[in-house]
Design a protein around this motif. Structure first.
Motif, PDB file in Angstrom:
ATOM      1  N   GLY A   1      -0.965   7.072  16.403  1.00  0.00           N
ATOM      2  CA  GLY A   1      -0.840   6.022  15.425  1.00  0.00           C
ATOM      3  C   GLY A   1      -0.458   6.507  14.047  1.00  0.00           C
ATOM      4  N   TYR A   2      -0.454   7.826  13.821  1.00  0.00           N
ATOM      5  CA  TYR A   2      -0.032   8.359  12.533  1.00  0.00           C
ATOM      6  C   TYR A   2       1.429   8.769  12.566  1.00  0.00           C
ATOM      7  CZ  TYR A   2      -4.895   8.451  11.068  1.00  0.00           C
ATOM      8  OH  TYR A   2      -6.171   8.095  10.728  1.00  0.00           O
ATOM      9  N   GLY A   3       2.116   8.488  13.680  1.00  0.00           N
ATOM     10  CA  GLY A   3       3.566   8.757  13.721  1.00  0.00           C
ATOM     11  C   GLY A   3       3.899  10.130  14.228  1.00  0.00           C
TER      12      GLY A   3
ATOM     13  N   HIS B   1       2.982  15.557   6.199  1.00  0.00           N
ATOM     14  CA  HIS B   1       3.037  16.030   4.807  1.00  0.00           C
ATOM     15  C   HIS B   1       2.425  17.428   4.723  1.00  0.00           C
ATOM     16  CE1 HIS B   1       4.404  12.167   3.199  1.00  0.00           C
ATOM     17  NE2 HIS B   1       3.584  11.616   4.073  1.00  0.00           N
ATOM     18  N   GLY B   2       2.915  18.297   5.573  1.00  0.00           N
ATOM     19  CA  GLY B   2       2.413  19.669   5.615  1.00  0.00           C
ATOM     20  C   GLY B   2       1.547  19.939   6.818  1.00  0.00           C
ATOM     21  N   VAL B   3       0.688  19.006   7.186  1.00  0.00           N
ATOM     22  CA  VAL B   3      -0.167  19.159   8.367  1.00  0.00           C
ATOM     23  C   VAL B   3       0.605  18.700   9.592  1.00  0.00           C
ATOM     24  CG1 VAL B   3      -2.279  18.381   9.515  1.00  0.00           C
ATOM     25  CG2 VAL B   3      -2.303  18.891   7.058  1.00  0.00           C
ATOM     26  N   SER B   4       0.744  19.583  10.575  1.00  0.00           N
ATOM     27  CA  SER B   4       1.482  19.246  11.793  1.00  0.00           C
ATOM     28  C   SER B   4       0.578  18.734  12.905  1.00  0.00           C
ATOM     29  CB  SER B   4       2.270  20.467  12.295  1.00  0.00           C
ATOM     30  OG  SER B   4       1.419  21.576  12.477  1.00  0.00           O
ATOM     31  N   ALA B   5      -0.694  19.126  12.895  1.00  0.00           N
ATOM     32  CA  ALA B   5      -1.623  18.678  13.931  1.00  0.00           C
ATOM     33  C   ALA B   5      -3.052  18.908  13.470  1.00  0.00           C
ATOM     34  CB  ALA B   5      -1.367  19.416  15.250  1.00  0.00           C
TER      35      ALA B   5
ATOM     36  N   ALA C   1      -7.595   8.907  -4.740  1.00  0.00           N
ATOM     37  CA  ALA C   1      -7.315   7.833  -5.693  1.00  0.00           C
ATOM     38  C   ALA C   1      -7.137   6.498  -4.971  1.00  0.00           C
ATOM     39  CB  ALA C   1      -6.074   8.169  -6.514  1.00  0.00           C
ATOM     40  N   SER C   2      -6.462   6.513  -3.827  1.00  0.00           N
ATOM     41  CA  SER C   2      -6.252   5.281  -3.076  1.00  0.00           C
ATOM     42  C   SER C   2      -7.568   4.726  -2.549  1.00  0.00           C
ATOM     43  CB  SER C   2      -5.281   5.540  -1.921  1.00  0.00           C
ATOM     44  OG  SER C   2      -5.016   4.356  -1.206  1.00  0.00           O
ATOM     45  N   VAL C   3      -8.437   5.603  -2.037  1.00  0.00           N
ATOM     46  CA  VAL C   3      -9.744   5.160  -1.540  1.00  0.00           C
ATOM     47  C   VAL C   3     -10.566   4.573  -2.681  1.00  0.00           C
ATOM     48  CG1 VAL C   3     -11.949   5.947  -0.593  1.00  0.00           C
ATOM     49  CG2 VAL C   3      -9.798   6.710   0.445  1.00  0.00           C
ATOM     50  N   ARG C   4     -10.596   5.244  -3.821  1.00  0.00           N
ATOM     51  CA  ARG C   4     -11.361   4.752  -4.963  1.00  0.00           C
ATOM     52  C   ARG C   4     -10.904   3.367  -5.390  1.00  0.00           C
ATOM     53  NH1 ARG C   4     -11.388  10.187  -8.751  1.00  0.00           N
ATOM     54  NH2 ARG C   4     -13.332  11.104  -7.959  1.00  0.00           N
ATOM     55  N   ALA C   5      -9.605   3.121  -5.287  1.00  0.00           N
ATOM     56  CA  ALA C   5      -9.039   1.837  -5.718  1.00  0.00           C
ATOM     57  C   ALA C   5      -9.147   0.767  -4.644  1.00  0.00           C
ATOM     58  CB  ALA C   5      -7.578   2.035  -6.109  1.00  0.00           C
TER      59      ALA C   5
ATOM     60  N   ALA D   1      -2.406   4.693   6.701  1.00  0.00           N
ATOM     61  CA  ALA D   1      -1.562   5.312   5.678  1.00  0.00           C
ATOM     62  C   ALA D   1      -1.752   6.821   5.627  1.00  0.00           C
ATOM     63  CB  ALA D   1      -1.870   4.705   4.313  1.00  0.00           C
ATOM     64  N   ARG D   2      -0.652   7.518   5.381  1.00  0.00           N
ATOM     65  CA  ARG D   2      -0.681   8.976   5.215  1.00  0.00           C
ATOM     66  C   ARG D   2      -0.354   9.317   3.768  1.00  0.00           C
ATOM     67  NH1 ARG D   2       3.218  10.823   9.937  1.00  0.00           N
ATOM     68  NH2 ARG D   2       4.198   8.823   9.439  1.00  0.00           N
ATOM     69  N   PHE D   3      -0.699  10.545   3.370  1.00  0.00           N
ATOM     70  CA  PHE D   3      -0.592  10.917   1.969  1.00  0.00           C
ATOM     71  C   PHE D   3       0.010  12.299   1.803  1.00  0.00           C
ATOM     72  CE2 PHE D   3      -3.637   7.585   2.310  1.00  0.00           C
ATOM     73  CZ  PHE D   3      -3.436   6.808   1.175  1.00  0.00           C
TER      74      PHE D   3
END
Length: 296
Positions: A286-288, A253-257, A24-28, A14-16
């Protein structure tokens, strides 16, 4: 009937769109095991002082690293800024508690260790390994710089904001006919006497692309730079010892590489090494569609 294995793999990759969303996703437990059930076995710091032959200046590095199983997560800090008690406070503690630690470096290293444990830098997880030849620290620094700068797609004459001054990166940019604005919170001057600015976000406005150290995760400047890249459609290439497993999560999401370099870092050994690239030219990961911060 849905495939539970496929669901797990999707969560792992998953990307964010924001750093806080990832945390938050990791904590949950949204990406994998509950972090409350995973304990850090070893906590340690790595300190170095360097003065490359032929270079006029030297520098120091300090990195906090946390080991979770076979994975090591890291966060670089300003030398001397990390309290001695920090290492003892981390050993034997579960990841969930460390994600709430008052020290940013501990939180980032814990997140990096968790994500590295979940999805190490392997081709199956989208990493493209780039070998670094054996050699001196300077020779390996130059090879690493080449692997990083190759992730930029810019015409000759374009200007790059370089956050986290690494002279080998600047030399590689110069050799490719690219201009740059060096930026570092410490200020100072580059190997070629150029002024190092201290306000990255202001300097970003006059640059065509951003080349940014993973250390920005630890000092809180990553998110403003990521948002700038999104808002203005600029390339944002990250070179990372700090958060090497964290930063690929922001591809698209802003980061290109990303040029990711997990522990052990190349300056610790004269033998062959490897960095891992995500995104960038000819990417099919694998991150698209990713080196150390201080190899200057």
């Amino acid at each position: 009937m849905s495939d539970p294995t496929s669901a797990v793999d999707t969560a792992r990759g998953a990307r964010f769109a924001a750093y806080d969303e990832l945390v938050a996703s990791v904590r949950a437990g949204g990406l994998g095991p509950d972090p409350a059930g995973l304990r850090i076995a070893v906590a340690f710091t790595t300190r170095q002082a360097v003065r490359h032959e032929g270079r006029s200046g030297g520098y120091r590095n300090e990195v906090l690293s946390l080991r979770l199983g076979a994975a090591v997560g890291s966060c670089a800090v300003e030398p001397g800024a990390l309290p001695e008690r920090a290492v003892e406070e981390c050993a034997g503690v579960d990841v969930a508690r460390l994600l709430e630690h008052p020290l940013p470096a501990v939180r980032v290293a814990a997140l990096d260790a968790y994500l590295m444990h979940l999805a190490p830098h392997t081709p199956g997880n989208g990493a493209r390994p780039v070998p670094l030849p054996a050699g001196t620290s300077l020779e390996k620094s130059v090879a690493r710089a080449r692997a990083v700068v190759e992730l930029l797609e810019l015409p000759v004459g374009a200007t790059v904001l370089v956050v986290g001054v690494v002279n080998s990166l600047l030399a590689e940019l110069r050799g490719r006919g690219l201009g740059y604005v060096p930026c570092d919170l410490k200020g100072g001057r580059t190997e070629w006497g150029e002024e190092v600015v201290t306000d990255a976000l202001t300097a970003a406005g006059r640059c065509d692309a951003l080349l940014v150290s993973g250390m920005t995760l630890g000092n809180g400047t990553f998110e403003p730079l990521r948002r700038h890249a999104v808002r203005h459609g600029k390339q944002l290439v990250m070179f990372a010892q700090t958060g090497s497993a964290v930063l690929p999560r922001f591809l698209g999401h802003g980061v290109s590489a990303v040029c990711a370099e997990p522990y052990p870092f190349f300056w610790l050994d004269g033998g062959p090494g490897v960095v891992h690239r995500y995104g960038g030219p000819r990417a099919d990961d694998g991150y698209g569609g990713a080196c150390p911060e201080g190899s200057r």
